[in-house]
Design an enzyme around this catalytic site. Structure first.
Site, PDB file in Angstrom:
ATOM      1  N   GLY A  49      -1.374  -3.107  -3.092  1.00 26.25           N
ATOM      2  CA  GLY A  49      -2.227  -4.278  -3.287  1.00 26.25           C
ATOM      3  C   GLY A  49      -3.641  -3.881  -2.883  1.00 26.25           C
ATOM      4  N   ALA A  50      -4.612  -4.171  -3.762  1.00 29.62           N
ATOM      5  CA  ALA A  50      -5.960  -3.623  -3.572  1.00 29.62           C
ATOM      6  C   ALA A  50      -6.579  -3.917  -2.198  1.00 29.62           C
ATOM      7  CB  ALA A  50      -6.856  -4.117  -4.704  1.00 29.62           C
ATOM      8  N   ARG A  86      -5.134   6.747  -3.703  1.00 32.04           N
ATOM      9  CA  ARG A  86      -4.827   6.042  -4.963  1.00 32.04           C
ATOM     10  C   ARG A  86      -6.160   5.781  -5.672  1.00 32.04           C
ATOM     11  NH1 ARG A  86      -0.686   1.136  -5.206  1.00 32.04           N
ATOM     12  NH2 ARG A  86      -0.414   1.807  -7.372  1.00 32.04           N
ATOM     13  N   GLN A 204       7.310  -5.485  -7.981  1.00 30.60           N
ATOM     14  CA  GLN A 204       6.555  -6.237  -6.955  1.00 30.60           C
ATOM     15  C   GLN A 204       6.787  -7.738  -7.130  1.00 30.60           C
ATOM     16  OE1 GLN A 204       5.308  -3.735  -8.763  1.00 30.60           O
ATOM     17  NE2 GLN A 204       3.740  -2.592  -7.682  1.00 30.60           N
ATOM     18  N   ASP A 245      -7.439  -5.072  -9.421  1.00 28.57           N
ATOM     19  CA  ASP A 245      -7.683  -3.862  -8.620  1.00 28.57           C
ATOM     20  C   ASP A 245      -9.119  -3.380  -8.766  1.00 28.57           C
ATOM     21  OD1 ASP A 245      -4.648  -3.907  -9.218  1.00 28.57           O
ATOM     22  OD2 ASP A 245      -4.950  -2.660  -7.441  1.00 28.57           O
ATOM     23  N   ASN A 255      -5.706  -4.348 -13.592  1.00 26.94           N
ATOM     24  CA  ASN A 255      -4.682  -4.928 -12.710  1.00 26.94           C
ATOM     25  C   ASN A 255      -3.354  -4.283 -13.072  1.00 26.94           C
ATOM     26  OD1 ASN A 255      -3.891  -6.797 -10.618  1.00 26.94           O
ATOM     27  ND2 ASN A 255      -2.901  -8.009 -12.209  1.00 26.94           N
ATOM     28  N   LYS A 256      -2.323  -4.673 -12.364  1.00 33.35           N
ATOM     29  CA  LYS A 256      -0.980  -4.100 -12.562  1.00 33.35           C
ATOM     30  C   LYS A 256      -0.619  -4.017 -14.040  1.00 33.35           C
ATOM     31  CE  LYS A 256       1.271  -2.633 -10.292  1.00 33.35           C
ATOM     32  NZ  LYS A 256       1.286  -1.149 -10.178  1.00 33.35           N
TER      33      LYS A 256
HETATM   34  O1  MRU Z   1       0.549  -0.883  -7.540  1.00 32.61           O
HETATM   35  P1  MRU Z   1       0.168  -2.042  -6.670  1.00 32.61           P
HETATM   36  O2  MRU Z   1       1.350  -2.824  -6.191  1.00 32.61           O
HETATM   37  O3  MRU Z   1      -0.787  -1.658  -5.580  1.00 32.61           O
HETATM   38  O4  MRU Z   1      -0.639  -3.010  -7.648  1.00 32.61           O
HETATM   39  C1  MRU Z   1      -1.137  -4.217  -7.137  1.00 32.61           C
HETATM   40  C2  MRU Z   1      -1.804  -5.062  -8.128  1.00 32.61           C
HETATM   41  O5  MRU Z   1      -2.010  -4.697  -9.266  1.00 32.61           O
HETATM   42  C3  MRU Z   1      -2.322  -6.382  -7.622  1.00 32.61           C
HETATM   43  O6  MRU Z   1      -2.268  -7.352  -8.622  1.00 32.61           O
HETATM   44  C4  MRU Z   1      -3.779  -6.216  -7.188  1.00 32.61           C
HETATM   45  O7  MRU Z   1      -3.906  -5.112  -6.345  1.00 32.61           O
HETATM   46  C5  MRU Z   1      -4.279  -7.412  -6.486  1.00 32.61           C
HETATM   47  S1  MRU Z   1      -3.576  -7.608  -4.869  1.00 32.61           S
HETATM   48  C6  MRU Z   1      -4.350  -8.947  -4.181  1.00 32.61           C
END
Ligand code: MRU
Length: 349
Positions: A49-50, A86, A204, A245, A255-256
């Site tokens: 999560g960012a 990352r 997730q 992100d 984003n994801k």
């Molecule tokens: O691979 P991840 O689980 O780090 O990806 C997270 C996401 O894409 C979230 O939607 C994003 O980071 C926002 S978290 C507030």
């Protein structure tokens, strides 16, 4: 309502991270004492999560400072290790830049003065704690702006929303971004139903979002990944609300992976799209989403989950993120307010 989960805890000069890979089956905390351990935890998705990645990296710098006994060369190497943990979430880089500035400013102001080592360490820790506390404040502000916009968008007394990935307390300094808006609106009785996508391949959505909403007593229904089109077509979803992100100056959003697919579907079926992220996710140095570095993860993660034997190899296209062009987004909510993607640049000018 139960207490929110605490994913990032600083205690006794150590960093404790809840191992998000083990949730919801087990609530295990991993204790970290150096920056390499923090970088590894970020890469391996112990913490994800960012905003949570940014906060963890900031504490990683504090650990580095003490572990490396203030050695400038070794700490600089640790910064690089953390920077490369990352690539997509810009929060990581913003947090590290803040810590680096504090470190340099403090080095300059203290010189080699007696007692400087502890004073600099304290300032680094204060800054990491400030990043964590500010993130929670931003989430509270986003919830306020987001709910106002949702209410202004409809005559309905209650709405149904869909979300993707996990953007709640586990992914942030507390409360959450998109999920912070959703949870707060649900506690106020305005969001009546939440569809949480599974979010393949790391799940997730099933493992964290559905768990987190359930834990907090919010009505949630887990949505199998392939079911989004049919559900949106049925008119059961008013808003798609997701996090980010990295958001570029033109309002494109990384984003994801799968967010773009959902946004295309939303446009097709008249579902509105809201992206919620703090200013620490905005990258005004990039003009468009085409410039965002997208993380591609290894084939073994997917093959293992599919039941192939260890060591078996096969090409897998496995991007962790995708970029949703601004044209597919109705509103971007930050702590500074809710704007159309085209207005983002003037907000952050
Ligand atoms: O691979 P991840 O689980 O780090 O990806 C997270 C996401 O894409 C979230 O939607 C994003 O980071 C926002 S978290 C507030």
């Amino acid at each position: 309502m139960k207490k929110e989960l605490q994913p990032i805890i600083w205690e006794d000069a150590k960093l404790q991270l809840i191992d998000q890979r083990a949730l919801p089956a087990k609530e295990i905390y991993i204790t970290l004492e150096d920056a390499a351990g923090v970088a590894d935890a970020i890469t391996k998705m112990v913490v994800r999560g960012a905003p949570a990645i940014g906060i963890s990296a900031a504490y990683g710098v504090v650990l580095s400072y003490y572990h490396r006994q203030g050695n400038v060369e070794l700490i600089s190497q640790d910064f690089k290790t953390l920077e490369h943990s990352r690539p997509t979430a810009v929060n990581l880089h913003h947090a590290l830049a803040r810590l680096k500035k504090v470190w340099f400013d403090e080095l300059e102001s203290h010189g080699g003065a007696h007692g400087a080592f502890e004073a600099i360490g304290q300032r680094l820790l204060e800054e990491a704690k400030a990043i964590q506390a500010e993130d929670l404040e931003y989430n509270v502000a986003m919830a306020k702006h987001g709910i106002k916009s949702l209410k202004e968008s409809t005559e309905k007394q209650t709405i149904k929303v869909m979300t993707h990935c996990n953007t709640g307390s586990l992914a942030t300094g507390g409360l959450g971004t998109a999920l912070g808006i959703i949870k707060t609106a649900a506690h106020k009785g305005f969001v009546e139903h939440v569809y949480a996508t599974e979010t393949r391949p790391w799940l997730q959505g099933s493992r964290l979002t559905a768990f987190e909403l359930n834990y907090e007593g919010v009505p949630v229904q887990l949505l199998v990944e392939g079911g989004a089109a049919g559900l949106m077509a049925s008119g059961e979803v008013d808003w798609l609300i997701v996090g980010a992100d990295r958001i570029t100056a033109n309002g494109d959003v990384a984003n994801k992976v799968g967010t773009f697919t959902l946004a295309v579907l939303a446009k097709q079926f008249g579902v509105k799209v809201m992206v919620a992220a703090p200013s620490t996710t905005v990258d005004m140095s990039l003009e468009s989403g085409q410039q965002i570095p997208i993380e591609y993860r290894g084939s073994e993660e997917i093959l293992k989950a599919a039941g192939y034997a260890d060591g078996f190899d096969m090409p897998v296209y496995n991007p962790a993120f995708d970029v949703t062009p601004a044209a597919f987004i109705d509103l971007i909510v930050t702590e500074q307010g809710a704007v159309k993607p085209a207005q983002l640049a003037s907000l952050f000018a």
